[in-house]
Write a protein that holds these residues in place. Sequence first.
Motif, PDB file in Angstrom:
ATOM      1  N   GLU A 122     -28.676 -39.661  44.635  1.00 40.88           N
ATOM      2  CA  GLU A 122     -27.984 -40.595  45.516  1.00 40.88           C
ATOM      3  C   GLU A 122     -26.748 -41.135  44.810  1.00 40.88           C
ATOM      4  O   GLU A 122     -26.831 -41.587  43.668  1.00 40.88           O
ATOM      5  CB  GLU A 122     -28.906 -41.762  45.897  1.00 40.88           C
ATOM      6  CG  GLU A 122     -28.304 -42.639  46.983  1.00 40.88           C
ATOM      7  CD  GLU A 122     -28.652 -44.111  46.850  1.00 40.88           C
ATOM      8  OE1 GLU A 122     -29.747 -44.501  47.291  1.00 40.88           O
ATOM      9  OE2 GLU A 122     -27.813 -44.868  46.311  1.00 40.88           O
ATOM     10  N   SER A 125     -22.840 -44.555  48.187  1.00 40.53           N
ATOM     11  CA  SER A 125     -23.545 -45.674  48.811  1.00 40.53           C
ATOM     12  C   SER A 125     -22.697 -46.934  48.984  1.00 40.53           C
ATOM     13  O   SER A 125     -23.011 -47.992  48.429  1.00 40.53           O
ATOM     14  CB  SER A 125     -24.820 -45.999  48.014  1.00 40.53           C
ATOM     15  OG  SER A 125     -25.635 -44.850  47.984  1.00 40.53           O
ATOM     16  N   PRO A 126     -21.623 -46.815  49.774  1.00 39.80           N
ATOM     17  CA  PRO A 126     -20.719 -47.963  49.951  1.00 39.80           C
ATOM     18  C   PRO A 126     -21.207 -48.932  51.019  1.00 39.80           C
ATOM     19  O   PRO A 126     -22.113 -48.612  51.798  1.00 39.80           O
ATOM     20  CB  PRO A 126     -19.429 -47.299  50.418  1.00 39.80           C
ATOM     21  CG  PRO A 126     -19.896 -46.091  51.171  1.00 39.80           C
ATOM     22  CD  PRO A 126     -21.166 -45.633  50.497  1.00 39.80           C
ATOM     23  N   ASN A 127     -20.600 -50.090  51.051  1.00 42.72           N
ATOM     24  CA  ASN A 127     -20.750 -51.020  52.169  1.00 42.72           C
ATOM     25  C   ASN A 127     -19.583 -50.758  53.128  1.00 42.72           C
ATOM     26  O   ASN A 127     -18.512 -50.338  52.688  1.00 42.72           O
ATOM     27  CB  ASN A 127     -20.680 -52.464  51.676  1.00 42.72           C
ATOM     28  CG  ASN A 127     -21.770 -52.754  50.662  1.00 42.72           C
ATOM     29  OD1 ASN A 127     -22.774 -52.041  50.585  1.00 42.72           O
ATOM     30  ND2 ASN A 127     -21.571 -53.788  49.863  1.00 42.72           N
ATOM     31  N   ILE A 162     -26.395 -43.498  50.886  1.00 45.77           N
ATOM     32  CA  ILE A 162     -26.897 -44.485  51.846  1.00 45.77           C
ATOM     33  C   ILE A 162     -25.789 -45.491  52.114  1.00 45.77           C
ATOM     34  O   ILE A 162     -25.240 -46.095  51.189  1.00 45.77           O
ATOM     35  CB  ILE A 162     -28.212 -45.178  51.431  1.00 45.77           C
ATOM     36  CG1 ILE A 162     -28.600 -46.192  52.505  1.00 45.77           C
ATOM     37  CG2 ILE A 162     -28.128 -45.838  50.074  1.00 45.77           C
ATOM     38  CD1 ILE A 162     -30.070 -46.578  52.507  1.00 45.77           C
ATOM     39  N   ASN A 164     -24.462 -48.864  53.549  1.00 51.17           N
ATOM     40  CA  ASN A 164     -24.910 -50.209  53.925  1.00 51.17           C
ATOM     41  C   ASN A 164     -24.029 -50.711  55.066  1.00 51.17           C
ATOM     42  O   ASN A 164     -23.041 -51.376  54.872  1.00 51.17           O
ATOM     43  CB  ASN A 164     -24.896 -51.129  52.710  1.00 51.17           C
ATOM     44  CG  ASN A 164     -25.951 -50.717  51.696  1.00 51.17           C
ATOM     45  OD1 ASN A 164     -25.632 -50.239  50.617  1.00 51.17           O
ATOM     46  ND2 ASN A 164     -27.213 -50.845  52.063  1.00 51.17           N
ATOM     47  N   TYR A 332     -32.691 -56.828  50.093  1.00 53.64           N
ATOM     48  CA  TYR A 332     -32.223 -55.552  49.522  1.00 53.64           C
ATOM     49  C   TYR A 332     -33.375 -54.736  48.922  1.00 53.64           C
ATOM     50  O   TYR A 332     -33.531 -53.547  49.191  1.00 53.64           O
ATOM     51  CB  TYR A 332     -31.163 -55.900  48.471  1.00 53.64           C
ATOM     52  CG  TYR A 332     -30.467 -54.758  47.794  1.00 53.64           C
ATOM     53  CD1 TYR A 332     -30.003 -53.662  48.528  1.00 53.64           C
ATOM     54  CD2 TYR A 332     -30.241 -54.770  46.410  1.00 53.64           C
ATOM     55  CE1 TYR A 332     -29.329 -52.628  47.897  1.00 53.64           C
ATOM     56  CE2 TYR A 332     -29.566 -53.751  45.775  1.00 53.64           C
ATOM     57  CZ  TYR A 332     -29.119 -52.672  46.514  1.00 53.64           C
ATOM     58  OH  TYR A 332     -28.468 -51.667  45.879  1.00 53.64           O
ATOM     59  N   ASP A 336     -35.103 -50.887  49.694  1.00 57.07           N
ATOM     60  CA  ASP A 336     -35.116 -49.818  48.697  1.00 57.07           C
ATOM     61  C   ASP A 336     -36.531 -49.320  48.415  1.00 57.07           C
ATOM     62  O   ASP A 336     -36.736 -48.134  48.158  1.00 57.07           O
ATOM     63  CB  ASP A 336     -34.447 -50.289  47.394  1.00 57.07           C
ATOM     64  CG  ASP A 336     -33.067 -49.671  47.231  1.00 57.07           C
ATOM     65  OD1 ASP A 336     -32.819 -48.599  47.819  1.00 57.07           O
ATOM     66  OD2 ASP A 336     -32.220 -50.264  46.526  1.00 57.07           O
ATOM     67  N   TYR A 354     -30.579 -42.205  40.993  1.00 55.36           N
ATOM     68  CA  TYR A 354     -29.693 -43.123  41.705  1.00 55.36           C
ATOM     69  C   TYR A 354     -28.470 -43.381  40.825  1.00 55.36           C
ATOM     70  O   TYR A 354     -28.618 -43.908  39.724  1.00 55.36           O
ATOM     71  CB  TYR A 354     -30.362 -44.479  41.939  1.00 55.36           C
ATOM     72  CG  TYR A 354     -31.525 -44.500  42.910  1.00 55.36           C
ATOM     73  CD1 TYR A 354     -32.807 -44.167  42.496  1.00 55.36           C
ATOM     74  CD2 TYR A 354     -31.338 -44.893  44.235  1.00 55.36           C
ATOM     75  CE1 TYR A 354     -33.881 -44.234  43.377  1.00 55.36           C
ATOM     76  CE2 TYR A 354     -32.408 -44.965  45.123  1.00 55.36           C
ATOM     77  CZ  TYR A 354     -33.670 -44.631  44.691  1.00 55.36           C
ATOM     78  OH  TYR A 354     -34.733 -44.699  45.561  1.00 55.36           O
ATOM     79  N   VAL A 356     -25.782 -45.725  40.342  1.00 56.66           N
ATOM     80  CA  VAL A 356     -25.413 -47.074  40.785  1.00 56.66           C
ATOM     81  C   VAL A 356     -24.932 -47.872  39.559  1.00 56.66           C
ATOM     82  O   VAL A 356     -25.455 -47.691  38.461  1.00 56.66           O
ATOM     83  CB  VAL A 356     -26.618 -47.799  41.449  1.00 56.66           C
ATOM     84  CG1 VAL A 356     -26.218 -49.194  41.925  1.00 56.66           C
ATOM     85  CG2 VAL A 356     -27.189 -46.995  42.620  1.00 56.66           C
ATOM     86  N   GLN A 360     -26.581 -53.438  38.659  1.00 55.04           N
ATOM     87  CA  GLN A 360     -27.873 -53.344  39.342  1.00 55.04           C
ATOM     88  C   GLN A 360     -28.981 -52.815  38.432  1.00 55.04           C
ATOM     89  O   GLN A 360     -30.022 -52.354  38.922  1.00 55.04           O
ATOM     90  CB  GLN A 360     -27.737 -52.488  40.608  1.00 55.04           C
ATOM     91  CG  GLN A 360     -26.796 -53.143  41.619  1.00 55.04           C
ATOM     92  CD  GLN A 360     -26.885 -52.539  43.005  1.00 55.04           C
ATOM     93  OE1 GLN A 360     -27.919 -51.999  43.399  1.00 55.04           O
ATOM     94  NE2 GLN A 360     -25.804 -52.635  43.771  1.00 55.04           N
ATOM     95  N   HIS A 363     -32.157 -54.601  39.208  1.00 55.03           N
ATOM     96  CA  HIS A 363     -32.692 -54.187  40.513  1.00 55.03           C
ATOM     97  C   HIS A 363     -33.531 -52.906  40.380  1.00 55.03           C
ATOM     98  O   HIS A 363     -34.640 -52.810  40.910  1.00 55.03           O
ATOM     99  CB  HIS A 363     -31.535 -53.974  41.492  1.00 55.03           C
ATOM    100  CG  HIS A 363     -31.949 -53.426  42.821  1.00 55.03           C
ATOM    101  ND1 HIS A 363     -32.470 -54.219  43.830  1.00 55.03           N
ATOM    102  CD2 HIS A 363     -31.949 -52.164  43.322  1.00 55.03           C
ATOM    103  CE1 HIS A 363     -32.758 -53.467  44.876  1.00 55.03           C
ATOM    104  NE2 HIS A 363     -32.447 -52.218  44.610  1.00 55.03           N
ATOM    105  N   PHE A 364     -32.988 -51.925  39.656  1.00 56.70           N
ATOM    106  CA  PHE A 364     -33.695 -50.646  39.573  1.00 56.70           C
ATOM    107  C   PHE A 364     -34.899 -50.698  38.630  1.00 56.70           C
ATOM    108  O   PHE A 364     -35.884 -49.992  38.848  1.00 56.70           O
ATOM    109  CB  PHE A 364     -32.718 -49.518  39.223  1.00 56.70           C
ATOM    110  CG  PHE A 364     -31.936 -49.091  40.434  1.00 56.70           C
ATOM    111  CD1 PHE A 364     -32.493 -48.222  41.369  1.00 56.70           C
ATOM    112  CD2 PHE A 364     -30.685 -49.624  40.700  1.00 56.70           C
ATOM    113  CE1 PHE A 364     -31.802 -47.871  42.523  1.00 56.70           C
ATOM    114  CE2 PHE A 364     -29.984 -49.277  41.851  1.00 56.70           C
ATOM    115  CZ  PHE A 364     -30.548 -48.396  42.767  1.00 56.70           C
TER     116      PHE A 364
HETATM  117  N1  ARG Z   1     -24.249 -50.506  48.808  1.00 57.70           N
HETATM  118  C1  ARG Z   1     -24.726 -51.049  47.575  1.00 57.70           C
HETATM  119  C2  ARG Z   1     -23.592 -51.793  46.898  1.00 57.70           C
HETATM  120  O1  ARG Z   1     -22.437 -51.552  47.219  1.00 57.70           O
HETATM  121  C3  ARG Z   1     -25.222 -49.990  46.623  1.00 57.70           C
HETATM  122  C4  ARG Z   1     -26.426 -49.256  47.090  1.00 57.70           C
HETATM  123  C5  ARG Z   1     -27.063 -48.480  45.990  1.00 57.70           C
HETATM  124  N2  ARG Z   1     -28.200 -47.703  46.408  1.00 57.70           N
HETATM  125  C6  ARG Z   1     -29.432 -48.164  46.581  1.00 57.70           C
HETATM  126  N3  ARG Z   1     -30.354 -47.333  47.007  1.00 57.70           N
HETATM  127  N4  ARG Z   1     -29.754 -49.422  46.340  1.00 57.70           N
HETATM  128  O2  ARG Z   1     -23.853 -52.596  46.024  1.00 57.70           O
END
Ligand code: ARG
Length: 596
Positions: A122, A125-127, A162, A164, A332, A336, A354, A356, A360, A363-364
């Motif tokens: 992965e 993964s943008p917003n 993915i 967002n 969030y 996930d 992932y 990222v 984060q 988070h992971f």
């Molecule tokens: N869209 C999120 C951001 O911009 C990142 C997502 C990363 N992927 C995930 N599976 N959490 O911070």
Amino acid sequence: MNIEQKLTATVIAALNALYGQEVPEKMVQLQKTKKEFEGHITVVVFPFVKAARKGPEQVGAELGEYLQKEASDVVSAYNVVKGFLNLTVSNSSWIGLLNEISADPEFGFLKATDESPLVMIEYSSPNTNKPLHLGHVRNNLLGASLARIVAANGNKVVKTNIVNDRGIHICKSMYAWKVLGNGETPASSGKKGDHLVGDYYVAFNNLYKKEVDELVAGGMAKEEAEKKAPSLKAAQEMLFKWENGDAEVVELWKTMNGWVYEGFDKTYADLGISFDRTYYESQTYLFGKALVQKGLEAGIFETQEDGSVWCDLTADGLDRKLLLRGDGTSVYMTQDLGTAEQRFAEYSLDEHIYVVGNEQNYHFQVLKLILGKLGFDWADSIYHLSYGMVELPEGKMKSREGTVVDADDLIADMVGTAREMSQELGKLDGVSEQEAAAICEMVGLGALKYFILKVDPKKTMLFDPRESIDFNGNTGPFIQYTHARIRSILRKAEESGVTTAGYDKAELLPEEIELIKALSEYPATVRVAGQQFAPSVIAAYAYDLAKQFNGYYHDHSILKEEREEVRALRLMLASEVARVIRSAMALLGINVPERM
Ligand code: ARG
């Protein structure tokens, strides 16, 4: 079989013949022969001394003598220094190695079969509230290159994104557009869709700030003003309506996200990035709630008085982690957890990477830990490929928001800088405009990709556009230029009827042997890059090979060489170097030009 493997087998046979010793493979230690001695490969003799009941010098000499006589196709000379037997590998062995390399159209690559591991990667993964920025560029380049490297190691790969696409962030853009936009569209304004939506996100923040200031000026406490500003209330209202399927809000959301996707697609295309599977948060954000229920029943999670659900990770040295808010909405992490379960079920993945940013990391760490607690044994096959920030030198390319650097602006800037620098060096003289444009694009993007990928992802880095294009440095353009130069030699050879026929008759120079060795190290390099998830390993290899070839070509001409078999050999070497450079650069997502 490579030369080391051949030698190992030969040494084992020799020890058996000489001393009746059955030596296991790992006892045969081969080293690169030290510069001050003659030879290519050195055998460490000490491990055989005891069974032979002779001194190391003598064993070395006997072994060398035997190999030179009985395995003359591999060993052409030897000398012994203390307990080290230095072997000169025969000319024909090196030629044989070059034959093997050139005969393999997939040199360095392992093919995936139905049984091969399936790896999901992965990335991106943008917003959807703003355009891609410099951080996404590093992310996209790492993810795409990793996907190629993992595939080149015989794995099946699913490239995943993915998006967002729902939440308060996009509602902010939607609200600002509604009150300030006057119906503006990408078509009406000529703006790229993601930029247009991003501009309204900025407009929202300005509006919001103004409202907060006004409320504070009117005597309200800052904290309260920040909650009560009408624009924020309106955006929250929109999110609520979206979650309840309000037709008008959903329609606007679809339209504006559609603009963003058109914009993203263009940026992805410019970067040469693609995906096999795209997930949308709007379709997955409810996932994970069932898992929270499961965890509650199993006593892994706990409910607080306000109804919120938490996972207590203090025993693991971490915090308490919120999984459901008091009003039952998910966060969030909830999503996930759910999407990880869904992906492993849908694809029966062997591994999930992932890509990222390092903000984060926590988070992971938590994601893996909780999945493990929920009893999923595949939690261990999750790997967070974390990367650090990229910065530009002071004063370079202020973006529209003044803080982050826009990906499209950066790409355009790189192509422009490539043109300037190529022109300064006269590299575009006599080239048609069409070809010049193609070269500048290839060079500008090659520079960007190489400069970012050559750095260990964990490191924070400074991206310097001009340095990245330096045709004499450790850069993409230097390697691209080396490729173009070789291709032009090969074209000239073809035009004048010079071929590689008879190259196997040539006596090799030490630097030619070094080149063959360097080529032969490509497969192992691809393996290492795959094991370490490290495009930088490929980048370093491509640079070393290009540099080594340039040094060689500086000292030895190819087409002017009179001896036919030597000219043929040099042509052969050049052609294989070009092929491996192209292959390695392709693993980084970088194209190489035929001429420059
Ligand atoms: N869209 C999120 C951001 O911009 C990142 C997502 C990363 N992927 C995930 N599976 N959490 O911070």
